[in-house]
Enzyme design. Structure first.
Site, PDB file in Angstrom:
ATOM      1  N   GLU A  73      53.904  40.480  58.177  1.00 44.04           N
ATOM      2  CA  GLU A  73      52.521  39.924  58.213  1.00 44.04           C
ATOM      3  C   GLU A  73      51.785  40.368  59.512  1.00 44.04           C
ATOM      4  O   GLU A  73      50.692  40.532  59.372  1.00 44.04           O
ATOM      5  CB  GLU A  73      52.512  38.256  58.371  1.00 44.04           C
ATOM      6  CG  GLU A  73      52.922  37.644  56.950  1.00 44.04           C
ATOM      7  CD  GLU A  73      54.567  37.736  56.858  1.00 44.04           C
ATOM      8  OE1 GLU A  73      54.954  38.043  58.067  1.00 44.04           O
ATOM      9  OE2 GLU A  73      55.213  37.196  55.938  1.00 44.04           O
TER      10      GLU A  73
ATOM     11  N   ASN B  12      56.667  40.498  48.550  1.00 45.41           N
ATOM     12  CA  ASN B  12      57.652  41.063  49.499  1.00 45.41           C
ATOM     13  C   ASN B  12      58.996  40.394  49.421  1.00 45.41           C
ATOM     14  O   ASN B  12      59.700  39.815  50.422  1.00 45.41           O
ATOM     15  CB  ASN B  12      57.444  40.535  50.787  1.00 45.41           C
ATOM     16  CG  ASN B  12      56.483  41.852  51.371  1.00 45.41           C
ATOM     17  OD1 ASN B  12      56.754  42.773  51.361  1.00 45.41           O
ATOM     18  ND2 ASN B  12      55.892  41.637  52.770  1.00 45.41           N
TER      19      ASN B  12
ATOM     20  N   LYS C 218      52.146  47.861  43.132  1.00 47.27           N
ATOM     21  CA  LYS C 218      52.350  49.163  44.069  1.00 47.27           C
ATOM     22  C   LYS C 218      53.443  49.832  43.142  1.00 47.27           C
ATOM     23  O   LYS C 218      54.589  49.201  42.903  1.00 47.27           O
ATOM     24  CB  LYS C 218      52.817  48.814  45.407  1.00 47.27           C
ATOM     25  CG  LYS C 218      51.861  47.807  45.995  1.00 47.27           C
ATOM     26  CD  LYS C 218      52.384  47.432  47.706  1.00 47.27           C
ATOM     27  CE  LYS C 218      53.499  46.311  47.139  1.00 47.27           C
ATOM     28  NZ  LYS C 218      54.124  45.932  48.221  1.00 47.27           N
TER      29      LYS C 218
ATOM     30  N   GLY D 133      51.405  55.498  43.904  1.00 45.62           N
ATOM     31  CA  GLY D 133      50.274  54.990  43.864  1.00 45.62           C
ATOM     32  C   GLY D 133      50.170  53.566  43.551  1.00 45.62           C
ATOM     33  O   GLY D 133      51.336  52.975  43.643  1.00 45.62           O
TER      34      GLY D 133
ATOM     35  N   GLY E  10      57.347  49.470  56.232  1.00 45.48           N
ATOM     36  CA  GLY E  10      56.012  49.188  56.413  1.00 45.48           C
ATOM     37  C   GLY E  10      54.871  49.607  55.708  1.00 45.48           C
ATOM     38  O   GLY E  10      53.732  49.391  55.680  1.00 45.48           O
ATOM     39  N   ALA E  11      55.350  50.647  54.490  1.00 46.93           N
ATOM     40  CA  ALA E  11      54.429  51.252  53.645  1.00 46.93           C
ATOM     41  C   ALA E  11      53.546  50.284  52.779  1.00 46.93           C
ATOM     42  O   ALA E  11      52.353  50.314  52.674  1.00 46.93           O
ATOM     43  CB  ALA E  11      55.121  52.196  52.841  1.00 46.93           C
TER      44      ALA E  11
ATOM     45  N   ASP F 248      53.129  46.972  53.573  1.00 49.18           N
ATOM     46  CA  ASP F 248      52.236  46.294  54.273  1.00 49.18           C
ATOM     47  C   ASP F 248      50.921  47.099  54.832  1.00 49.18           C
ATOM     48  O   ASP F 248      49.758  46.619  54.791  1.00 49.18           O
ATOM     49  CB  ASP F 248      52.868  45.745  55.635  1.00 49.18           C
ATOM     50  CG  ASP F 248      54.145  44.974  55.469  1.00 49.18           C
ATOM     51  OD1 ASP F 248      53.988  44.264  54.377  1.00 49.18           O
ATOM     52  OD2 ASP F 248      54.868  45.259  56.267  1.00 49.18           O
TER      53      ASP F 248
ATOM     54  N   ASP G 179      56.996  50.748  61.709  1.00 55.05           N
ATOM     55  CA  ASP G 179      56.266  50.181  60.657  1.00 55.05           C
ATOM     56  C   ASP G 179      54.790  50.125  60.892  1.00 55.05           C
ATOM     57  O   ASP G 179      54.178  50.306  59.756  1.00 55.05           O
ATOM     58  CB  ASP G 179      56.499  48.567  60.819  1.00 55.05           C
ATOM     59  CG  ASP G 179      57.845  48.087  60.128  1.00 55.05           C
ATOM     60  OD1 ASP G 179      58.819  49.032  60.265  1.00 55.05           O
ATOM     61  OD2 ASP G 179      58.039  47.022  59.932  1.00 55.05           O
TER      62      ASP G 179
HETATM   63  O1  CKP Z   1      57.407  45.833  52.659  1.00 56.10           O
HETATM   64  P1  CKP Z   1      57.206  46.669  53.983  1.00 56.10           P
HETATM   65  O2  CKP Z   1      58.294  47.640  53.862  1.00 56.10           O
HETATM   66  O3  CKP Z   1      55.961  46.831  54.289  1.00 56.10           O
HETATM   67  O4  CKP Z   1      57.635  45.589  54.949  1.00 56.10           O
HETATM   68  C1  CKP Z   1      58.386  45.677  55.975  1.00 56.10           C
HETATM   69  C2  CKP Z   1      58.623  44.740  57.105  1.00 56.10           C
HETATM   70  O5  CKP Z   1      58.919  41.775  57.676  1.00 56.10           O
HETATM   71  C3  CKP Z   1      59.423  44.685  58.361  1.00 56.10           C
HETATM   72  O6  CKP Z   1      58.606  45.062  59.361  1.00 56.10           O
HETATM   73  C4  CKP Z   1      60.521  43.687  58.484  1.00 56.10           C
HETATM   74  O7  CKP Z   1      60.398  43.070  59.807  1.00 56.10           O
HETATM   75  C5  CKP Z   1      59.969  42.663  57.325  1.00 56.10           C
HETATM   76  O8  CKP Z   1      59.287  43.649  56.439  1.00 56.10           O
HETATM   77  C6  CKP Z   1      61.120  41.892  56.845  1.00 56.10           C
HETATM   78  O9  CKP Z   1      61.142  40.751  57.032  1.00 56.10           O
HETATM   79  O10 CKP Z   1      62.019  42.379  56.143  1.00 56.10           O
HETATM   80 MG    MG Z   2      56.304  44.783  51.326  1.00 56.88          MG
END
Ligand code: CKP
Ligand code: MG
Length: 292
Positions: A34, A163, A209, A214, A234-235, A237, A273
């Site tokens: 977040e 997520n 996603k 894409g 982090g992609a 997010d 990230d």
């Molecule tokens: O879905 P994403 O790869 O964009 O998320 C990555 C994040 O919060 C990473 O920052 C990690 O800290 C987390 O997802 C998690 O709790 O796994």
């Molecule tokens: Mg995610």
């Protein structure tokens, strides 16, 4: 004025160049789905608030310092428990092993009261929550439920990113908790492999996603940008930050997807990230009209 309110756990993040078992140097930064979204939106010029709990420790201070430096407004509280940690161990550009040290963490103490304090600071146009927070603790799940409820009451757009994290709970547990919440959600964001968790629902806007292929919303699909990915954490997010930015700016569905893809392209091209997340000026570097 708050454009977007989001809430969750942000942790201290250690990133090594190779396997942790070899020891050696690791970079210390912060990570949390977040807060990644919050930083992405702030870099695009939106007014964002992040609500979360940290420990009374140096990592907690690093989290607050980092988010404030990124122009994210905070509703935080520091408690005696340790701030959670996450270890990123890159194995290939696409595969990073993730280790959590977050059970019983300060961040998992997020509660309904924190959410109410965040709303007291201003009614957000969008409330954004994710499935990660739902899995952290009973109080964190209650906080997400309250945020959705208060957002609904206030007329905010409620956005939910599935997520799914297999290290935190099973797909079945996630489904049982997330499905009832979706009754009050306006925008559901999921990767294609997360869709089965969401079951049957009536969410009006479903954004799917497809990784480097894409993303899709309704009947509209837009391909991802072709970039050399050095770190894909982090992609998701980053995509969410771009998509919600497009929603705030009143863009069409296709243009919302384009902005999401563009922000994600920047994120994967830089290690970390959120470090590579673009400003508006950066976005101009990509030709958004090409749709590729
Ligand atoms: O879905 P994403 O790869 O964009 O998320 C990555 C994040 O919060 C990473 O920052 C990690 O800290 C987390 O997802 C998690 O709790 O796994
Ligand atoms: Mg995610």
């Amino acid at each position: 004025m708050t454009d977007v309110l989001t809430l969750g756990e942000t942790m201290g993040a250690f990133r090594a160049a190779g396997p942790f078992r070899l020891g050696g140097a690791a970079e210390l930064t912060v990570a949390g789905a977040e807060s990644n979204v919050a930083i992405g939106l702030a870099r695009l010029g939106h007014a964002v608030r992040w609500a979360g709990v940290t420990g009374v420790d140096e990592i907690g201070a690093l989290i607050r310092r980092t988010l404030l430096a990124e122009q994210v407004d905070l509703t935080t509280r520091a408690v005696e428990a340790a701030t959670g940690l996450i270890l990123f161990e890159p194995r290939t550009a696409d595969i990073t092993r993730v280790l959590y040290y977050r059970a019983g963490s300060a961040g998992s103490q997020l509660s309904i009261e924190d959410v109410r304090r965040a709303f007291d600071a201003g009614t957000p146009r969008i409330v954004h929550v994710t499935g990660i927070t739902c899995a952290l603790s009973e109080t964190a799940l209650a906080a997400v439920t309250e945020a959705i409820h208060l957002g609904r009451e206030a007329g905010s757009t409620v956005s939910f990113d599935v997520n799914f994290r297999a290290k935190l709970w099973s797909a079945q547990q996630a489904g049982e908790v997330i499905r009832p919440l979706l009754k009050q959600v306006d925008v559901l964001i999921a990767s294609d492999d997360e869709l089965p968790i969401t079951g049957d629902h009536k969410v009006p806007e479903v954004v799917v996603k497809h990784g480097d292929k894409g993303a899709t919303v309704g009947g509209v699909s837009v391909p991802a940008h072709e970039v050399t990915a050095v770190d894909t954490t982090g992609a998701g997010d980053a995509f969410v930050a771009g998509y919600l930015s497009g929603l705030l700016d009143g863009l069409t569905p296709a243009d919302r997807l384009r902005r999401g893809n563009a922000v994600a392209a920047f994120a994967v091209a830089t290690p970390g990230d959120w470090q590579g997340l673009p400003t508006r000026t950066d976005l101009d570097l990509l030709d958004l009209d090409s749709g590729s």
